[in-house]
Design a protein around this motif. Structure first.
Motif, mmCIF file in Angstrom:
data_model
loop_
_atom_site.group_PDB
_atom_site.id
_atom_site.type_symbol
_atom_site.label_atom_id
_atom_site.label_comp_id
_atom_site.label_asym_id
_atom_site.label_seq_id
_atom_site.Cartn_x
_atom_site.Cartn_y
_atom_site.Cartn_z
ATOM 1 N N SER A 151 -0.358 -6.278 4.025
ATOM 2 C CA SER A 151 0.031 -4.872 4.040
ATOM 3 C C SER A 151 1.271 -4.639 4.903
ATOM 4 O O SER A 151 1.561 -5.392 5.838
ATOM 5 C CB SER A 151 -1.125 -4.018 4.566
ATOM 6 N N PHE A 152 1.990 -3.575 4.601
ATOM 7 C CA PHE A 152 3.185 -3.185 5.356
ATOM 8 C C PHE A 152 3.334 -1.684 5.238
ATOM 9 O O PHE A 152 2.701 -1.040 4.388
ATOM 10 C CB PHE A 152 4.420 -3.920 4.825
ATOM 11 N N ASP A 169 12.519 0.710 -3.347
ATOM 12 C CA ASP A 169 11.387 0.614 -2.427
ATOM 13 C C ASP A 169 10.485 -0.539 -2.832
ATOM 14 O O ASP A 169 10.254 -0.787 -4.025
ATOM 15 C CB ASP A 169 10.589 1.919 -2.442
ATOM 16 N N LEU A 170 9.956 -1.234 -1.836
ATOM 17 C CA LEU A 170 9.029 -2.323 -2.109
ATOM 18 C C LEU A 170 7.660 -1.756 -2.491
ATOM 19 O O LEU A 170 7.183 -0.799 -1.867
ATOM 20 C CB LEU A 170 8.894 -3.213 -0.875
ATOM 21 N N PRO A 171 7.009 -2.326 -3.501
ATOM 22 C CA PRO A 171 5.680 -1.837 -3.914
ATOM 23 C C PRO A 171 4.592 -2.366 -2.984
ATOM 24 O O PRO A 171 4.735 -3.429 -2.381
ATOM 25 C CB PRO A 171 5.539 -2.420 -5.321
ATOM 26 N N HIS A 172 3.479 -1.616 -2.877
ATOM 27 C CA HIS A 172 2.371 -2.043 -2.025
ATOM 28 C C HIS A 172 1.377 -2.922 -2.789
ATOM 29 O O HIS A 172 0.410 -3.422 -2.217
ATOM 30 C CB HIS A 172 1.667 -0.834 -1.415
ATOM 31 N N SER A 173 1.613 -3.113 -4.053
ATOM 32 C CA SER A 173 0.836 -4.062 -4.852
ATOM 33 C C SER A 173 1.828 -4.731 -5.800
ATOM 34 O O SER A 173 2.905 -4.186 -6.064
ATOM 35 C CB SER A 173 -0.281 -3.357 -5.619
ATOM 36 N N PRO A 174 1.491 -5.928 -6.324
ATOM 37 C CA PRO A 174 2.459 -6.637 -7.179
ATOM 38 C C PRO A 174 3.018 -5.750 -8.284
ATOM 39 O O PRO A 174 2.282 -5.134 -9.051
ATOM 40 C CB PRO A 174 1.634 -7.795 -7.737
ATOM 41 N N LYS A 202 13.878 -5.821 3.351
ATOM 42 C CA LYS A 202 13.757 -5.128 4.627
ATOM 43 C C LYS A 202 12.419 -4.390 4.635
ATOM 44 O O LYS A 202 12.162 -3.589 3.723
ATOM 45 C CB LYS A 202 14.901 -4.126 4.813
ATOM 46 N N PHE A 203 11.558 -4.645 5.630
ATOM 47 C CA PHE A 203 10.273 -3.944 5.660
ATOM 48 C C PHE A 203 9.705 -3.892 7.077
ATOM 49 O O PHE A 203 10.087 -4.670 7.958
ATOM 50 C CB PHE A 203 9.271 -4.587 4.698
ATOM 51 N N ASN A 204 8.800 -2.929 7.260
ATOM 52 C CA ASN A 204 8.139 -2.707 8.538
ATOM 53 C C ASN A 204 6.688 -3.149 8.405
ATOM 54 O O ASN A 204 5.915 -2.559 7.647
ATOM 55 C CB ASN A 204 8.221 -1.225 8.919
ATOM 56 N N ARG A 205 6.317 -4.189 9.139
ATOM 57 C CA ARG A 205 4.956 -4.719 9.055
ATOM 58 C C ARG A 205 4.370 -4.804 10.474
ATOM 59 O O ARG A 205 4.944 -5.464 11.344
ATOM 60 C CB ARG A 205 4.947 -6.077 8.383
ATOM 61 N N ASN A 206 3.271 -4.104 10.665
ATOM 62 C CA ASN A 206 2.579 -4.104 11.963
ATOM 63 C C ASN A 206 3.509 -3.694 13.106
ATOM 64 O O ASN A 206 3.458 -4.242 14.217
ATOM 65 C CB ASN A 206 1.982 -5.487 12.265
ATOM 66 N N GLY A 207 4.376 -2.739 12.812
ATOM 67 C CA GLY A 207 5.268 -2.225 13.834
ATOM 68 C C GLY A 207 6.505 -3.064 14.066
ATOM 69 O O GLY A 207 7.356 -2.704 14.900
ATOM 70 N N ASP A 208 6.639 -4.168 13.341
ATOM 71 C CA ASP A 208 7.817 -5.030 13.478
ATOM 72 C C ASP A 208 8.745 -4.854 12.281
ATOM 73 O O ASP A 208 8.301 -4.872 11.127
ATOM 74 C CB ASP A 208 7.397 -6.497 13.576
#
Length: 230
Positions: A151-152, A169-174, A202-208
């Motif tokens: 997840s992100f 935008d990147l999708p949250h599922s394939p 480019k993405f935000n995952r777990n605050g990173d």
């Protein structure tokens, strides 16, 4: 002895000489003003810019001058004359023209990019060139399936070195990247065939904040639809 001022025969001869000299000068001027024709011959090979493989069925046009500077294919010639040849399976061609103007060479084939964005190439008038090499870029398209490994919060994918308006935008599922319709009837981001298409995730995952730069190889005239995991 009488001077030429008092000798009618001498005066007559001088006038005749001047008259003939004037006619000769006019003939020389007229001849220099006449348009001359020269035969220009060009032969060579058309190849893929990245794979160096020959390209068949490329239209090769030799134009007798152009009516305006920077003309794009097909262009208008100064005299209305042009000759056309097509490359064979080895990418070989030979084309010639006899004309009154400086000749120009043009290459075209569907789904291929001509050199210098399609601008015509200058050729020496009256020359015989037998080793001309034209490198054309085959089009390709980039439309991958995007699949998150975990997840992100948010993110995007952008082809490298092009404006951000082409980011998605990147999708949250394939999911396949939204298809962008190309003017020539194909879907996906435009790319060069037989080489690598670089992209940025480019993405935000777990605050990173994470930025990944990678590439995929795309064959000429194909659309890349394989899965990219992030």
């Amino acid at each position: 002895m009488l001077s030429s001022d008092h000798n009618p025969q001498i005066l007559k001869t001088m006038k005749t000489t001047l008259y003939l000299t004037g006619i000769l000068a006019l003939l020389v001027i007229a001849a220099s003003c006449e348009k001359k024709e020269r035969t220009t011959v060009v032969s060579g090979t058309v190849i893929n810019a990245f794979s160096n493989q020959p390209i068949d069925s490329v239209k090769v046009s030799l134009l007798d001058g152009v009516s305006t500077a920077g003309e794009i294919i097909p262009g208008n010639t100064s005299s209305g004359l042009s000759n056309v040849a097509y490359t064979n399976k080895e990418g070989k061609f030979k084309v010639q023209i006899t004309g009154e103007y400086e000749p120009f060479l043009a290459f075209s084939k569907q789904d291929y990019k001509a050199p210098n964005g399609g601008l015509i190439q200058n050729v020496d008038w009256g020359s015989n060139t037998n080793d001309y090499v034209c490198k054309m870029i085959a089009k390709a398209w980039f439309n991958p399936v995007l699949a998150p490994k975990e997840s992100f919060l948010s993110g995007s994918i952008c082809p490298a070195k092009i404006p951000d308006i082409y980011c998605f935008d990147l999708p949250h599922s394939p999911s396949q990247a939204p298809e962008r319709f190309e003017w020539d009837g194909h879907y996906g981001w435009g790319a060069n065939g037989d080489t690598y298409r670089w992209y940025i995730l480019k993405f935000n995952r777990n605050g990173d904040y994470i930025e990944v730069i990678d590439s995929v190889y795309i064959k000429s005239l194909e659309t890349y639809t394989d899965t990219i995991y992030f």
